[in-house]
Write a protein that holds these residues in place. Structure first.
Motif, PDB file in Angstrom:
ATOM      1  N   UNK A  78      69.682  50.882  66.502  1.00  0.00           N
ATOM      2  CA  UNK A  78      68.699  49.814  66.313  1.00  0.00           C
ATOM      3  C   UNK A  78      67.282  50.373  66.341  1.00  0.00           C
ATOM      4  N   UNK A  79      67.048  51.323  67.278  1.00  0.00           N
ATOM      5  CA  UNK A  79      65.721  51.938  67.360  1.00  0.00           C
ATOM      6  C   UNK A  79      65.395  52.704  66.087  1.00  0.00           C
ATOM      7  N   UNK A  80      66.399  53.444  65.590  1.00  0.00           N
ATOM      8  CA  UNK A  80      66.189  54.181  64.345  1.00  0.00           C
ATOM      9  C   UNK A  80      65.893  53.225  63.191  1.00  0.00           C
ATOM     10  N   UNK A 107      55.823  57.368  69.088  1.00  0.00           N
ATOM     11  CA  UNK A 107      57.048  56.590  69.319  1.00  0.00           C
ATOM     12  C   UNK A 107      58.286  57.395  68.927  1.00  0.00           C
ATOM     13  N   UNK A 108      58.184  58.136  67.853  1.00  0.00           N
ATOM     14  CA  UNK A 108      59.316  58.965  67.438  1.00  0.00           C
ATOM     15  C   UNK A 108      59.631  60.039  68.462  1.00  0.00           C
ATOM     16  N   UNK A 109      58.587  60.668  69.013  1.00  0.00           N
ATOM     17  CA  UNK A 109      58.814  61.693  70.034  1.00  0.00           C
ATOM     18  C   UNK A 109      59.476  61.109  71.271  1.00  0.00           C
ATOM     19  N   UNK A 127      64.611  50.193  63.446  1.00  0.00           N
ATOM     20  CA  UNK A 127      63.274  49.641  63.624  1.00  0.00           C
ATOM     21  C   UNK A 127      62.187  50.654  63.274  1.00  0.00           C
ATOM     22  N   UNK A 128      62.456  51.928  63.665  1.00  0.00           N
ATOM     23  CA  UNK A 128      61.478  52.963  63.322  1.00  0.00           C
ATOM     24  C   UNK A 128      61.359  53.132  61.808  1.00  0.00           C
ATOM     25  N   UNK A 129      62.517  53.116  61.162  1.00  0.00           N
ATOM     26  CA  UNK A 129      62.472  53.232  59.700  1.00  0.00           C
ATOM     27  C   UNK A 129      61.738  52.044  59.086  1.00  0.00           C
ATOM     28  N   UNK A 130      62.035  50.831  59.634  1.00  0.00           N
ATOM     29  CA  UNK A 130      61.326  49.656  59.127  1.00  0.00           C
ATOM     30  C   UNK A 130      59.829  49.759  59.422  1.00  0.00           C
ATOM     31  N   UNK A 131      59.529  50.241  60.647  1.00  0.00           N
ATOM     32  CA  UNK A 131      58.118  50.398  61.014  1.00  0.00           C
ATOM     33  C   UNK A 131      57.442  51.449  60.142  1.00  0.00           C
ATOM     34  N   UNK A 132      58.164  52.518  59.833  1.00  0.00           N
ATOM     35  CA  UNK A 132      57.609  53.536  58.938  1.00  0.00           C
ATOM     36  C   UNK A 132      57.333  52.954  57.555  1.00  0.00           C
ATOM     37  N   UNK A 133      58.294  52.129  57.119  1.00  0.00           N
ATOM     38  CA  UNK A 133      58.083  51.500  55.814  1.00  0.00           C
ATOM     39  C   UNK A 133      56.854  50.589  55.856  1.00  0.00           C
ATOM     40  N   UNK A 134      56.748  49.807  56.966  1.00  0.00           N
ATOM     41  CA  UNK A 134      55.575  48.944  57.099  1.00  0.00           C
ATOM     42  C   UNK A 134      54.291  49.769  57.164  1.00  0.00           C
ATOM     43  N   UNK A 135      54.360  50.888  57.924  1.00  0.00           N
ATOM     44  CA  UNK A 135      53.179  51.743  58.032  1.00  0.00           C
ATOM     45  C   UNK A 135      52.810  52.337  56.679  1.00  0.00           C
ATOM     46  N   UNK A 136      53.865  52.726  55.923  1.00  0.00           N
ATOM     47  CA  UNK A 136      53.575  53.264  54.585  1.00  0.00           C
ATOM     48  C   UNK A 136      52.918  52.213  53.707  1.00  0.00           C
ATOM     49  N   UNK A 137      53.464  50.970  53.803  1.00  0.00           N
ATOM     50  CA  UNK A 137      52.864  49.889  53.008  1.00  0.00           C
ATOM     51  C   UNK A 137      51.429  49.632  53.455  1.00  0.00           C
ATOM     52  N   UNK A 138      51.249  49.591  54.829  1.00  0.00           N
ATOM     53  CA  UNK A 138      49.898  49.343  55.340  1.00  0.00           C
ATOM     54  C   UNK A 138      48.951  50.474  54.957  1.00  0.00           C
ATOM     55  N   UNK A 139      49.466  51.730  55.036  1.00  0.00           N
ATOM     56  CA  UNK A 139      48.629  52.863  54.640  1.00  0.00           C
ATOM     57  C   UNK A 139      48.277  52.807  53.160  1.00  0.00           C
ATOM     58  N   UNK A 152      78.208  53.163  74.446  1.00  0.00           N
ATOM     59  CA  UNK A 152      78.202  52.370  73.211  1.00  0.00           C
ATOM     60  C   UNK A 152      76.873  51.633  73.045  1.00  0.00           C
ATOM     61  N   UNK A 153      76.388  51.067  74.180  1.00  0.00           N
ATOM     62  CA  UNK A 153      75.103  50.367  74.106  1.00  0.00           C
ATOM     63  C   UNK A 153      73.974  51.331  73.742  1.00  0.00           C
ATOM     64  N   UNK A 154      74.039  52.556  74.318  1.00  0.00           N
ATOM     65  CA  UNK A 154      73.019  53.546  73.973  1.00  0.00           C
ATOM     66  C   UNK A 154      73.079  53.907  72.487  1.00  0.00           C
ATOM     67  N   UNK A 155      74.320  54.070  71.996  1.00  0.00           N
ATOM     68  CA  UNK A 155      74.467  54.387  70.575  1.00  0.00           C
ATOM     69  C   UNK A 155      73.927  53.244  69.710  1.00  0.00           C
ATOM     70  N   UNK A 156      74.290  51.993  70.090  1.00  0.00           N
ATOM     71  CA  UNK A 156      73.786  50.842  69.339  1.00  0.00           C
ATOM     72  C   UNK A 156      72.265  50.754  69.424  1.00  0.00           C
ATOM     73  N   UNK A 157      71.751  51.025  70.663  1.00  0.00           N
ATOM     74  CA  UNK A 157      70.301  50.972  70.836  1.00  0.00           C
ATOM     75  C   UNK A 157      69.603  52.050  70.013  1.00  0.00           C
ATOM     76  N   UNK A 158      70.237  53.256  69.964  1.00  0.00           N
ATOM     77  CA  UNK A 158      69.657  54.337  69.163  1.00  0.00           C
ATOM     78  C   UNK A 158      69.643  53.963  67.679  1.00  0.00           C
TER      79      UNK A 158
END
Length: 251
Positions: A131-133, A247-249, A135-147, A123-129
């Motif tokens: 949360x990671x997804x 990070x995605x890999x 954060x990655x989506x948020x980071x992608x959005x931030x990267x898109x904005x920064x780009x 369950x923790x792994x699923x929650x972590x996955x």
């Protein structure tokens, strides 16, 4: 006068003969007794030897009996010890059975705890996955904005470079026109002042050349600084995109 004595010779002879017979009988008896004594001595010696042999046998038998008694005692002791060992083994077997049951129960508890921990970990792994997804989506959005910001900044800098280059070219053309006009005015002066003009004309020409060269150098510096800034922004954008993919890999 001598007293006359009468001697009975016949009686004496008879007595003597009887005595002689008794002596002979006694000698015969003595001989028998000596023979009997010798036989008795021989028998006594045999009896003594037999007794000695029997004593030795008795001593051997007593030693054998003693050894047998010791052996029997050892056997008894061993039986007692074996009985004690059997009792101890039986007790240990019972204790081991109890411990085995306790260990089984403990193992079952541990297995239950492991299953619970495994489920919790999943369950923790699923929650972590998740949360990671997220954060990655948020980071992608931030990267898109920064780009996008970097792209806008790059476009703005390119526009500034083009404007600077246009402005530089305009100023160069203007200076060239001014220099040409002043040079034409200087050449149209009278022959009377030609010598003076020729001596003094290099001064304005050198001034304009130095000014034009200074302006070109300043503009080139500004353009090079803008180009350097553009390259830095492009490198930052490139590193940001590469880091995001890495990070995605990993995840």
């Amino acid at each position: 006068m001598k007293k006359a004595t009468s001697v009975d010779l016949d009686k004496i002879i008879t007595d003597f003969i009887q005595l002689e017979h008794k002596i002979i009988e006694m000698k015969g008896g003595n001989t028998k007794l000596e023979i009997q004594l010798d036989e008795t001595s021989r028998l006594l010696k045999l009896a003594q030897n037999k007794e000695k042999q029997l004593i030795e046998e008795k001593d051997g038998l007593l030693e054998t009996v003693k050894v047998l008694q010791q052996t029997v005692q050892q056997q008894c002791d061993l039986r007692v010890e074996n009985q004690k060992l059997k009792s101890a083994a039986l007790q240990m077997k019972k204790e081991n059975e109890v411990k085995l049951e306790e260990n089984k129960a403990h193992v079952q508890r541990l297995e239950a705890e492991m299953r619970a921990l495994k489920n919790q970990h999943q369950r923790e792994l699923a929650d972590f996955a998740k949360e990671t997804q997220r954060r990655l989506e948020a980071k992608d959005a931030e990267m898109k904005v920064a780009l996008e910001k970097n792209r806008c900044a790059l476009e703005q800098m390119r526009t500034q470079i083009r404007e600077k280059e246009t402005e530089k070219q305009s100023q160069i053309i203007k200076l060239q026109m001014e220099f040409g006009a002043k040079l034409a005015r200087a050449q149209s002066m009278t022959v009377k002042n030609q010598t003076h003009t020729q001596a003094s004309s290099p001064l304005p020409q050198n001034i304009f050349k130095r000014k034009l060269q200074f302006i070109q150098e300043e503009k080139n510096k500004e353009i090079e600084a803008l180009r350097q800034r553009v390259r830095e922004l492009e490198q930052q954008s490139l590193h940001g995109v590469i880091g995001s993919h890495q990070k995605r890999r990993k995840n």
